[in-house]
Design a protein around this motif. Sequence first.
Motif, PDB file in Angstrom:
ATOM      1  N   THR A 173       0.851  -1.030  -0.052  1.00  0.00           N
ATOM      2  CA  THR A 173      -0.284  -0.094   0.234  1.00  0.00           C
ATOM      3  C   THR A 173       0.981   1.144   0.631  1.00  0.00           C
ATOM      4  OG1 THR A 173      -1.655  -1.037   0.672  1.00  0.00           O
ATOM      5  CG2 THR A 173      -2.201   1.401   1.855  1.00  0.00           C
ATOM      6  N   ARG A 174       0.394   2.104  -1.053  1.00  0.00           N
ATOM      7  CA  ARG A 174       1.109   3.320  -0.797  1.00  0.00           C
ATOM      8  C   ARG A 174       0.346   4.400  -0.565  1.00  0.00           C
ATOM      9  NH1 ARG A 174       5.274   0.644   0.578  1.00  0.00           N
ATOM     10  NH2 ARG A 174       6.241  -0.267  -1.116  1.00  0.00           N
ATOM     11  N   LEU A 175       0.896   5.601  -0.285  1.00  0.00           N
ATOM     12  CA  LEU A 175      -0.096   6.986   0.099  1.00  0.00           C
ATOM     13  C   LEU A 175       0.169   7.650  -1.447  1.00  0.00           C
ATOM     14  CD1 LEU A 175       1.674   8.492   3.345  1.00  0.00           C
ATOM     15  CD2 LEU A 175      -0.600   7.613   2.882  1.00  0.00           C
ATOM     16  N   GLY A 176      -1.735   7.946  -1.633  1.00  0.00           N
ATOM     17  CA  GLY A 176      -1.282   8.571  -2.860  1.00  0.00           C
ATOM     18  C   GLY A 176      -1.234  10.243  -2.667  1.00  0.00           C
ATOM     19  N   SER A 177      -0.967  10.531  -1.635  1.00  0.00           N
ATOM     20  CA  SER A 177      -1.182  12.163  -0.882  1.00  0.00           C
ATOM     21  C   SER A 177      -0.435  12.182   0.705  1.00  0.00           C
ATOM     22  CB  SER A 177      -2.121  12.850  -1.461  1.00  0.00           C
ATOM     23  OG  SER A 177      -3.438  12.748  -0.888  1.00  0.00           O
ATOM     24  N   PHE A 178       0.121  13.019   1.211  1.00  0.00           N
ATOM     25  CA  PHE A 178      -0.204  13.169   2.464  1.00  0.00           C
ATOM     26  C   PHE A 178      -0.308  14.772   2.198  1.00  0.00           C
ATOM     27  CE2 PHE A 178       2.598  14.001   5.851  1.00  0.00           C
ATOM     28  CZ  PHE A 178       2.252  13.537   6.938  1.00  0.00           C
ATOM     29  N   PHE A 179      -1.000  14.963   3.894  1.00  0.00           N
ATOM     30  CA  PHE A 179      -0.871  16.505   4.457  1.00  0.00           C
ATOM     31  C   PHE A 179      -0.113  16.769   5.340  1.00  0.00           C
ATOM     32  CE2 PHE A 179      -3.153  20.643   6.156  1.00  0.00           C
ATOM     33  CZ  PHE A 179      -2.838  21.275   5.531  1.00  0.00           C
ATOM     34  N   ALA A 180       0.749  17.957   5.491  1.00  0.00           N
ATOM     35  CA  ALA A 180       1.286  17.625   6.903  1.00  0.00           C
ATOM     36  C   ALA A 180       0.729  19.428   7.490  1.00  0.00           C
ATOM     37  CB  ALA A 180       3.439  17.774   6.505  1.00  0.00           C
ATOM     38  N   GLY A 181      -0.195  18.580   7.992  1.00  0.00           N
ATOM     39  CA  GLY A 181      -0.515  19.760   8.489  1.00  0.00           C
ATOM     40  C   GLY A 181      -1.585  19.038   9.554  1.00  0.00           C
ATOM     41  N   ASP A 182      -2.802  20.694  10.278  1.00  0.00           N
ATOM     42  CA  ASP A 182      -3.607  20.464  10.754  1.00  0.00           C
ATOM     43  C   ASP A 182      -4.676  19.951  10.418  1.00  0.00           C
ATOM     44  OD1 ASP A 182      -5.477  21.301  12.461  1.00  0.00           O
ATOM     45  OD2 ASP A 182      -4.995  22.549  13.603  1.00  0.00           O
ATOM     46  N   VAL A 183      -5.677  19.250  10.879  1.00  0.00           N
ATOM     47  CA  VAL A 183      -6.591  18.576   9.887  1.00  0.00           C
ATOM     48  C   VAL A 183      -7.887  18.922   9.500  1.00  0.00           C
ATOM     49  CG1 VAL A 183      -7.979  17.716  12.186  1.00  0.00           C
ATOM     50  CG2 VAL A 183      -8.038  15.972  10.047  1.00  0.00           C
ATOM     51  N   ARG A 184      -7.615  20.690  10.597  1.00  0.00           N
ATOM     52  CA  ARG A 184      -8.954  21.277  10.119  1.00  0.00           C
ATOM     53  C   ARG A 184      -8.313  22.368   8.766  1.00  0.00           C
ATOM     54  NH1 ARG A 184      -8.791  24.241  16.030  1.00  0.00           N
ATOM     55  NH2 ARG A 184      -6.579  23.697  15.486  1.00  0.00           N
ATOM     56  N   ASP A 185      -6.750  23.147   8.213  1.00  0.00           N
ATOM     57  CA  ASP A 185      -6.714  23.482   7.509  1.00  0.00           C
ATOM     58  C   ASP A 185      -7.074  22.246   6.285  1.00  0.00           C
ATOM     59  OD1 ASP A 185      -6.063  25.448   9.392  1.00  0.00           O
ATOM     60  OD2 ASP A 185      -3.945  24.297   9.131  1.00  0.00           O
ATOM     61  N   TYR A 186      -6.496  20.917   6.562  1.00  0.00           N
ATOM     62  CA  TYR A 186      -6.847  20.057   5.153  1.00  0.00           C
ATOM     63  C   TYR A 186      -8.489  20.163   4.992  1.00  0.00           C
ATOM     64  CZ  TYR A 186      -7.157  15.413   2.359  1.00  0.00           C
ATOM     65  OH  TYR A 186      -6.605  14.511   2.184  1.00  0.00           O
ATOM     66  N   LEU A 187      -9.299  20.210   5.957  1.00  0.00           N
ATOM     67  CA  LEU A 187     -10.735  19.876   5.057  1.00  0.00           C
ATOM     68  C   LEU A 187     -10.751  21.171   3.575  1.00  0.00           C
ATOM     69  CD1 LEU A 187     -12.569  20.162   8.730  1.00  0.00           C
ATOM     70  CD2 LEU A 187     -11.993  18.255   6.778  1.00  0.00           C
ATOM     71  N   ASP A 188      -9.701  22.308   4.212  1.00  0.00           N
ATOM     72  CA  ASP A 188     -11.025  22.961   3.325  1.00  0.00           C
ATOM     73  C   ASP A 188      -9.974  22.729   1.929  1.00  0.00           C
ATOM     74  OD1 ASP A 188     -11.224  24.696   4.986  1.00  0.00           O
ATOM     75  OD2 ASP A 188      -9.129  26.087   5.112  1.00  0.00           O
ATOM     76  N   GLN A 189      -9.978  21.727   1.526  1.00  0.00           N
ATOM     77  CA  GLN A 189      -8.920  21.095   0.085  1.00  0.00           C
ATOM     78  C   GLN A 189      -9.821  19.603  -0.181  1.00  0.00           C
ATOM     79  OE1 GLN A 189      -4.875  19.854   0.703  1.00  0.00           O
ATOM     80  NE2 GLN A 189      -4.174  21.849   1.644  1.00  0.00           N
ATOM     81  N   VAL A 190     -11.155  19.230   0.757  1.00  0.00           N
ATOM     82  CA  VAL A 190     -11.308  17.760   0.889  1.00  0.00           C
ATOM     83  C   VAL A 190     -13.237  18.575   0.231  1.00  0.00           C
ATOM     84  CG1 VAL A 190     -12.463  16.536   1.351  1.00  0.00           C
ATOM     85  CG2 VAL A 190     -10.267  17.210   2.557  1.00  0.00           C
ATOM     86  N   PRO A 191     -13.079  17.847  -1.183  1.00  0.00           N
ATOM     87  CA  PRO A 191     -14.536  18.308  -1.465  1.00  0.00           C
ATOM     88  C   PRO A 191     -15.753  18.352  -0.777  1.00  0.00           C
ATOM     89  CG  PRO A 191     -13.193  17.228  -3.445  1.00  0.00           C
ATOM     90  CD  PRO A 191     -12.225  16.821  -1.936  1.00  0.00           C
ATOM     91  N   SER A 192     -16.697  18.831  -0.449  1.00  0.00           N
ATOM     92  CA  SER A 192     -17.611  18.367   0.468  1.00  0.00           C
ATOM     93  C   SER A 192     -18.448  17.184   0.157  1.00  0.00           C
ATOM     94  CB  SER A 192     -18.814  19.546   0.382  1.00  0.00           C
ATOM     95  OG  SER A 192     -18.692  19.652  -0.863  1.00  0.00           O
TER      96      SER A 192
END
Length: 108
Positions: free
Chosen positions: A48-67
């Motif tokens: 299994t390999r990561l398709g992507s990784f976000f190094a930051g606060d999960v609350r900031d990541y929410l801005d990048q996730v489609p609703s």
Amino acid sequence: MATLMLGTRFLQYIGKDGVYYRRTLAATQEQWPRMHEKTATKLRGLETRLGSFFAGDVRDYLDQVPSEAPLVMFPPFYSGDYTSQFAPLDAAFNWPDPTFGELDEAGK
């Protein structure tokens, strides 16, 4: 990565006093080469390999996730949670401190 994975087993005991904590840390230190090699071997064998990784606060990541995307997250639940979560890492490793905002009423 193996060191970080193993850290979840022993970092919680760093800085605590008592026979149990001392014995656990001593046993971990004594068994470290074997534990590290075993964990590293397992990690190398993963397909299994990561398709992507976000190094930051999960609350900031929410801005990048489609609703419409499904999402499970575990943000800090209390003021000071991040600070207390990172304290064992800060004590054990020399690493670049992450940037984050503590949870406040607006963040809830």
